[in-house]
Design an enzyme around this catalytic site. Structure first.
Site, PDB file in Angstrom:
ATOM      1  N   ASP A 115       0.504  -1.120   0.055  1.00 32.67           N
ATOM      2  CA  ASP A 115      -0.129  -0.030   0.159  1.00 32.67           C
ATOM      3  C   ASP A 115       1.083   0.938   0.438  1.00 32.67           C
ATOM      4  O   ASP A 115       1.952   1.871   0.687  1.00 32.67           O
ATOM      5  CB  ASP A 115      -1.156  -0.110   1.040  1.00 32.67           C
ATOM      6  CG  ASP A 115      -1.879   0.928   1.284  1.00 32.67           C
ATOM      7  OD1 ASP A 115      -3.015   1.189   1.068  1.00 32.67           O
ATOM      8  OD2 ASP A 115      -1.572   2.516   2.432  1.00 32.67           O
ATOM      9  N   TYR A 124       2.030   9.978   0.068  1.00 33.38           N
ATOM     10  CA  TYR A 124       3.477   9.534   0.964  1.00 33.38           C
ATOM     11  C   TYR A 124       4.742   9.978   0.446  1.00 33.38           C
ATOM     12  O   TYR A 124       5.949   9.372   0.879  1.00 33.38           O
ATOM     13  CB  TYR A 124       3.243   7.976   1.350  1.00 33.38           C
ATOM     14  CG  TYR A 124       2.307   7.536   1.700  1.00 33.38           C
ATOM     15  CD1 TYR A 124       1.109   8.269   2.063  1.00 33.38           C
ATOM     16  CD2 TYR A 124       1.860   5.461   1.178  1.00 33.38           C
ATOM     17  CE1 TYR A 124      -0.315   7.644   2.765  1.00 33.38           C
ATOM     18  CE2 TYR A 124       0.419   5.725   2.459  1.00 33.38           C
ATOM     19  CZ  TYR A 124      -0.144   6.879   2.535  1.00 33.38           C
ATOM     20  OH  TYR A 124      -1.644   5.757   3.159  1.00 33.38           O
ATOM     21  N   LYS A 126      -3.266   5.458  -4.579  1.00 25.94           N
ATOM     22  CA  LYS A 126      -3.905   6.819  -3.491  1.00 25.94           C
ATOM     23  C   LYS A 126      -4.260   8.372  -4.335  1.00 25.94           C
ATOM     24  O   LYS A 126      -2.858   8.174  -4.270  1.00 25.94           O
ATOM     25  CB  LYS A 126      -4.420   6.927  -2.512  1.00 25.94           C
ATOM     26  CG  LYS A 126      -4.052   5.918  -2.006  1.00 25.94           C
ATOM     27  CD  LYS A 126      -4.094   5.674  -0.059  1.00 25.94           C
ATOM     28  CE  LYS A 126      -3.957   4.416   0.779  1.00 25.94           C
ATOM     29  NZ  LYS A 126      -2.702   4.294   0.844  1.00 25.94           N
ATOM     30  N   HIS A 183      -8.407   9.488  -2.004  1.00 26.01           N
ATOM     31  CA  HIS A 183      -7.270   8.837  -0.706  1.00 26.01           C
ATOM     32  C   HIS A 183      -8.499   9.539   0.114  1.00 26.01           C
ATOM     33  O   HIS A 183      -8.399   8.836   1.818  1.00 26.01           O
ATOM     34  CB  HIS A 183      -5.836   9.595  -0.318  1.00 26.01           C
ATOM     35  CG  HIS A 183      -5.135   9.152   0.364  1.00 26.01           C
ATOM     36  ND1 HIS A 183      -4.059   9.450   0.085  1.00 26.01           N
ATOM     37  CD2 HIS A 183      -4.990   8.906   1.772  1.00 26.01           C
ATOM     38  CE1 HIS A 183      -2.893   8.836   1.191  1.00 26.01           C
ATOM     39  NE2 HIS A 183      -3.648   8.912   2.274  1.00 26.01           N
TER      40      HIS A 183
END
Ligand code: A2P
Length: 296
Positions: A24, A29, A58, A91
């Site tokens: 994931d 990120y 996402k 997200h």
């Protein structure tokens, strides 16, 4: 999420060797490229084939305008270095003003996050096109509450197959998990350890004698008990670690089962407290955690 540079690649390489097959990541990120390098290395080594691994990423909040969604997805694929991902999620249900690809949390002169009211249904329409284009095998959402999911289900061509939400003993999400199950939506659970912080010794259930007693009974660690608990609530847990030993530990959860009594003890920590509350977006009409019933 929150791995420092280089850590993510090392963690993914090790995780794949240990047996993890579900990775994931997210544009937000900033580690899609490291995930991609690690996955491609393992494919090149012959350890896995592309179809053996399930990669989720996402769409970030600044790309929610429908005409920006395909652009964002292609950018993500470029970061990862693959032709498609397995699952692409919205997200968060709220949106930020677009001020360039790298300005992920745009702020005005007063330091307030610049929110914009883009309806997630419009974003979803553009997400559906990504499946037709073959850029992602499937689409889903993250951090959507009951009302938002219900509205989306009533207004979509392709159903969301996942809702990724925070789940741990303090936030067991039983009601939302039940709604997802009824509608054939899989739940992935982030922060199953309540975002453990060893310095602060939080959350309390990571340091509790009652949970330690459960762990001792199965010769497991508290973390393993918590991952198992979240799995047995009906979710797919996403424990995150950059430490090789803990990556192995977190995978070793398939040879024991918690009893109803164990569940009752773990359930007793439920107080609805979140680690990911996204308070900066609280003024958005699409902020997901104002609906009391959605949190419990
Ligand atoms: P580390 O990367 O040093 O292992 P969550 O998944 O709930 O958000 O929690 C993530 C945090 O928990 C990370 O800081 C991670 O640190 C730590 N962690 C991951 N696995 C374990 C484990 N098995 N035991 C203790 N802490 C863990």
């Amino acid at each position: 999420f929150q791995s420092t540079e280089g850590d993510c690649e090392r963690a993914v390489l090790h995780a794949i060797d240990v047996g993890y097959r579900h990775i994931d990541t997210a544009y937000f990120y900033g580690n899609e490229a490291e995930v991609g390098v690690a996955v491609r290395k393992k494919i090149a080594e012959g350890v896995i084939k592309r179809e053996d691994i399930f990669i989720t990423t996402k769409l970030w909040c600044n790309f929610h305008e429908p005409e920006r969604v395909e652009y964002a997805c292609r950018k993500t694929l470029e970061n990862i270095g693959l032709d498609y991902v397995d699952l692409y999620l919205i997200h968060w249900p709220f949106s930020y003003k677009y001020r360039g690809d790298n300005e992920l949390i745009p702020k005005d002169a007063n330091g307030e996050v610049e929110l914009v009211d883009i309806d997630y249904l419009d974003t979803w329409g553009a997400m559906e096109k990504l499946v037709d284009l073959g850029l992602t095998k499937s689409i889903g959402v993250s951090n959507f509450n009951e009302e938002q999911l219900t509205r989306l289900l009533a207004n979509c061509k392709i159903k969301p197959i996942h809702n990724q939400i925070e789940v741990h003993p303090a936030l067991d999400q039983k009601k939302l998990i039940a709604l997802c199950k009824k509608n054939g939506i899989l739940v992935t659970a982030f922060s199953p350890l309540g975002r453990h912080n060893a310095q602060l010794r939080t959350p309390s259930f990571m340091y509790d004698g009652k949970v330690q007693t459960i762990a001792d009974k199965y010769n497991k660690s508290i973390a393993q008990v918590l991952i198992r608990y979240v799995m047995e609530l009906g979710t797919i847990p996403l424990p995150k670690s950059s430490n090789p030993k803990r990556i192995e530990e977190n995978f070793n959860v398939f040879d024991f089962k918690l009893t109803a009594e164990d569940h009752a003890i773990l359930d007793s920590y439920h107080n609805g407290e979140r680690v990911a509350h996204a308070r900066q977006a609280i003024k958005s009409k699409y902020y997901p955690f104002n609906v009391y019933s959605a949190c419990f």
